[in-house]
Design a protein around this motif. Structure first.
Motif, PDB file in Angstrom:
ATOM      1  N   LEU A   1       1.656 -14.663  60.258  1.00 53.54           N
ATOM      2  CA  LEU A   1       2.201 -13.221  59.998  1.00 53.54           C
ATOM      3  C   LEU A   1       3.194 -13.107  59.034  1.00 53.54           C
ATOM      4  CD1 LEU A   1       1.177 -11.416  63.620  1.00 53.54           C
ATOM      5  CD2 LEU A   1       0.110 -11.048  61.292  1.00 53.54           C
ATOM      6  N   GLY A   2       4.339 -13.952  59.522  1.00 55.72           N
ATOM      7  CA  GLY A   2       5.585 -14.041  58.815  1.00 55.72           C
ATOM      8  C   GLY A   2       5.398 -14.431  57.166  1.00 55.72           C
ATOM      9  N   ILE A   3       4.426 -15.346  57.057  1.00 58.51           N
ATOM     10  CA  ILE A   3       4.251 -15.828  55.616  1.00 58.51           C
ATOM     11  C   ILE A   3       3.409 -14.323  54.895  1.00 58.51           C
ATOM     12  CG2 ILE A   3       2.700 -17.196  54.131  1.00 58.51           C
ATOM     13  CD1 ILE A   3       3.240 -19.504  56.250  1.00 58.51           C
ATOM     14  N   VAL A   4       2.591 -13.581  55.511  1.00 56.70           N
ATOM     15  CA  VAL A   4       1.774 -12.855  54.707  1.00 56.70           C
ATOM     16  C   VAL A   4       2.883 -11.608  54.563  1.00 56.70           C
ATOM     17  CG1 VAL A   4       0.101 -10.882  55.432  1.00 56.70           C
ATOM     18  CG2 VAL A   4      -0.467 -13.421  55.952  1.00 56.70           C
ATOM     19  N   ARG A   5       3.772 -11.358  55.647  1.00 51.27           N
ATOM     20  CA  ARG A   5       4.806 -10.252  55.137  1.00 51.27           C
ATOM     21  C   ARG A   5       5.570 -10.456  54.289  1.00 51.27           C
ATOM     22  NH1 ARG A   5       5.886  -9.396  61.818  1.00 51.27           N
ATOM     23  NH2 ARG A   5       3.940  -8.031  62.166  1.00 51.27           N
ATOM     24  N   THR A  56       3.809 -10.117  50.972  1.00 49.63           N
ATOM     25  CA  THR A  56       3.471  -8.886  50.843  1.00 49.63           C
ATOM     26  C   THR A  56       4.812  -8.020  50.122  1.00 49.63           C
ATOM     27  OG1 THR A  56       1.916  -8.604  52.386  1.00 49.63           O
ATOM     28  CG2 THR A  56       2.616  -6.450  51.582  1.00 49.63           C
ATOM     29  N   GLY A  57       5.773  -8.414  50.717  1.00 48.05           N
ATOM     30  CA  GLY A  57       7.145  -7.856  50.253  1.00 48.05           C
ATOM     31  C   GLY A  57       7.385  -8.353  48.845  1.00 48.05           C
ATOM     32  N   PHE A  64       5.261  -6.340  46.315  1.00 43.69           N
ATOM     33  CA  PHE A  64       5.706  -4.814  46.282  1.00 43.69           C
ATOM     34  C   PHE A  64       7.066  -4.822  45.456  1.00 43.69           C
ATOM     35  CE2 PHE A  64       3.373  -3.547  50.144  1.00 43.69           C
ATOM     36  CZ  PHE A  64       2.780  -2.117  49.367  1.00 43.69           C
ATOM     37  N   LEU A  65       7.895  -5.934  45.657  1.00 40.97           N
ATOM     38  CA  LEU A  65       9.060  -6.079  44.854  1.00 40.97           C
ATOM     39  C   LEU A  65       8.788  -6.279  43.399  1.00 40.97           C
ATOM     40  CD1 LEU A  65      12.223  -6.169  44.782  1.00 40.97           C
ATOM     41  CD2 LEU A  65      11.961  -8.648  45.020  1.00 40.97           C
ATOM     42  N   GLU A  66       7.968  -7.219  43.010  1.00 39.24           N
ATOM     43  CA  GLU A  66       7.680  -7.552  41.848  1.00 39.24           C
ATOM     44  C   GLU A  66       7.183  -6.149  41.008  1.00 39.24           C
ATOM     45  OE1 GLU A  66       5.287  -8.328  38.343  1.00 39.24           O
ATOM     46  OE2 GLU A  66       4.239  -7.902  40.339  1.00 39.24           O
ATOM     47  N   HIS A  67       6.125  -5.329  41.758  1.00 41.74           N
ATOM     48  CA  HIS A  67       5.461  -4.452  41.197  1.00 41.74           C
ATOM     49  C   HIS A  67       6.495  -2.968  40.791  1.00 41.74           C
ATOM     50  CE1 HIS A  67       2.599  -1.242  40.557  1.00 41.74           C
ATOM     51  NE2 HIS A  67       3.314  -0.459  41.540  1.00 41.74           N
TER      52      HIS A  67
END
Length: 53
Positions: free
Chosen positions: A8-12, A15-16, A19-22
């Motif tokens: 879960l930590g790796i997935v979060r 994902t972050g 979103f940062l790159e986008h």
């Protein structure tokens, strides 16, 4: 499950970072590209940013 908190930590984190790159590409035009910050996705649907129909 034993590895659930790690996964879960790796997935979060991933994902972050996505979103940062986008957001950086949309608002800062970084990393530079052909369609950075130009609304390319909307133009593919027939809408041009900044123009009224």
């Amino acid at each position: 499950m034993q590895y659930e908190p790690i996964v879960l930590g790796i997935v979060r984190i991933m994902t972050g970072l996505l979103f940062l790159e986008h957001g950086a590409q949309k608002f800062l035009s970084f990393p530079p590209g052909d369609y950075a910050g130009s609304g390319w996705a909307f133009s593919q649907l027939g809408h041009m940013p900044g123009q009224s129909s």
